[in-house]
Motif scaffolding. Structure first.
Motif, PDB file in Angstrom:
ATOM      1  N   LYS A 108      24.460  40.806  62.465  1.00 22.75           N
ATOM      2  CA  LYS A 108      23.763  41.902  61.787  1.00 22.75           C
ATOM      3  C   LYS A 108      22.584  42.328  62.654  1.00 22.75           C
ATOM      4  O   LYS A 108      21.719  41.522  62.983  1.00 22.75           O
ATOM      5  CB  LYS A 108      23.272  41.471  60.409  1.00 22.75           C
ATOM      6  N   ASP A 110      19.860  45.328  62.382  1.00 18.49           N
ATOM      7  CA  ASP A 110      19.419  46.350  61.443  1.00 18.49           C
ATOM      8  C   ASP A 110      17.949  46.695  61.687  1.00 18.49           C
ATOM      9  O   ASP A 110      17.086  45.818  61.627  1.00 18.49           O
ATOM     10  CB  ASP A 110      19.612  45.833  60.009  1.00 18.49           C
ATOM     11  N   HIS A 128      27.577  44.210  61.334  1.00 21.32           N
ATOM     12  CA  HIS A 128      26.851  45.321  60.713  1.00 21.32           C
ATOM     13  C   HIS A 128      25.784  45.805  61.688  1.00 21.32           C
ATOM     14  O   HIS A 128      24.956  45.013  62.141  1.00 21.32           O
ATOM     15  CB  HIS A 128      26.217  44.834  59.402  1.00 21.32           C
ATOM     16  N   ASN A 130      23.029  48.925  61.954  1.00 15.77           N
ATOM     17  CA  ASN A 130      22.494  49.988  61.115  1.00 15.77           C
ATOM     18  C   ASN A 130      21.070  50.375  61.519  1.00 15.77           C
ATOM     19  O   ASN A 130      20.225  49.499  61.719  1.00 15.77           O
ATOM     20  CB  ASN A 130      22.497  49.496  59.658  1.00 15.77           C
ATOM     21  N   GLY A 149      27.923  50.155  59.123  1.00 13.28           N
ATOM     22  CA  GLY A 149      26.574  50.610  59.415  1.00 13.28           C
ATOM     23  C   GLY A 149      26.569  52.077  59.767  1.00 13.28           C
ATOM     24  O   GLY A 149      27.515  52.812  59.474  1.00 13.28           O
TER      25      GLY A 149
END
Length: 165
Positions: A108, A110, A128, A130, A149
């Motif tokens: 991840k 982000d 993910h 994002n 994302g």
């Protein structure tokens, strides 16, 4: 020495003591808060490292089956993992080099700022990506699950599985 200079010296000394600096390579198993690392961080195999507000003048390397949870970090070098259990780079983090996460599980990234590339290759778990700002390329290839994302601002190219992000 007058009182103003003594007070300033005392205040400066207190500030330096509140943010300890560590040198060379530091193994991280557990949590690190708002400290400054003058060198690299290594997350040993099978261990979990949580960084929260940590500043690293070097690189962060995550060993096989290890976990890195990083929030609001500043890493002047790279974040690299091969075969990691989980890597999460979150919440206003900055990386001066590249983020290279390969053959791991969960990933991840982000709300991070990355001066180099983000490269996510051959990961087996959820990936993910994002709301990041990437000065280089966003490259995702051979990951087992669809990448989720969006909202990434990339100066270079968005490639392969990350083309639509």
């Amino acid at each position: 020495m007058n009182a103003t200079i003594r007070f300033a010296s005392l205040l400066l000394g207190t500030t330096l003591l509140s943010l300890p600096a560590y040198a060379d390579e530091v193994d991280c198993s557990g949590s690190m808060g708002a400290v400054s690392i003058d060198g690299d961080i290594r997350v040993p195999s099978g261990r979990t490292c949580t960084l929260n507000g940590t500043r690293v003048d070097g690189n962060v390397r995550v060993a096989r089956a290890a976990t890195l949870l990083a929030r609001d970090v500043k890493v002047e070098g790279n974040i690299q993992a091969e075969g990691a259990r989980q890597v999460s780079l979150l919440g206003g983090s900055y990386v001066g080099g590249n983020v290279q996460l390969e053959q791991g599980s969960s990933v991840k990234v982000d709300t991070a700022e990355v001066d180099g590339d983000i490269q996510l290759f051959s990961n087996s778990g959820a990936v993910h990506v994002n709301r990041n700002r990437v000065d280089g390329n966003l490259q995702c290839k051979s990951n087992q699950h669809p990448i989720t994302g969006g909202g990434n601002r990339v100066r270079g190219n968005k490639e392969d599985q990350c083309a639509g992000l």
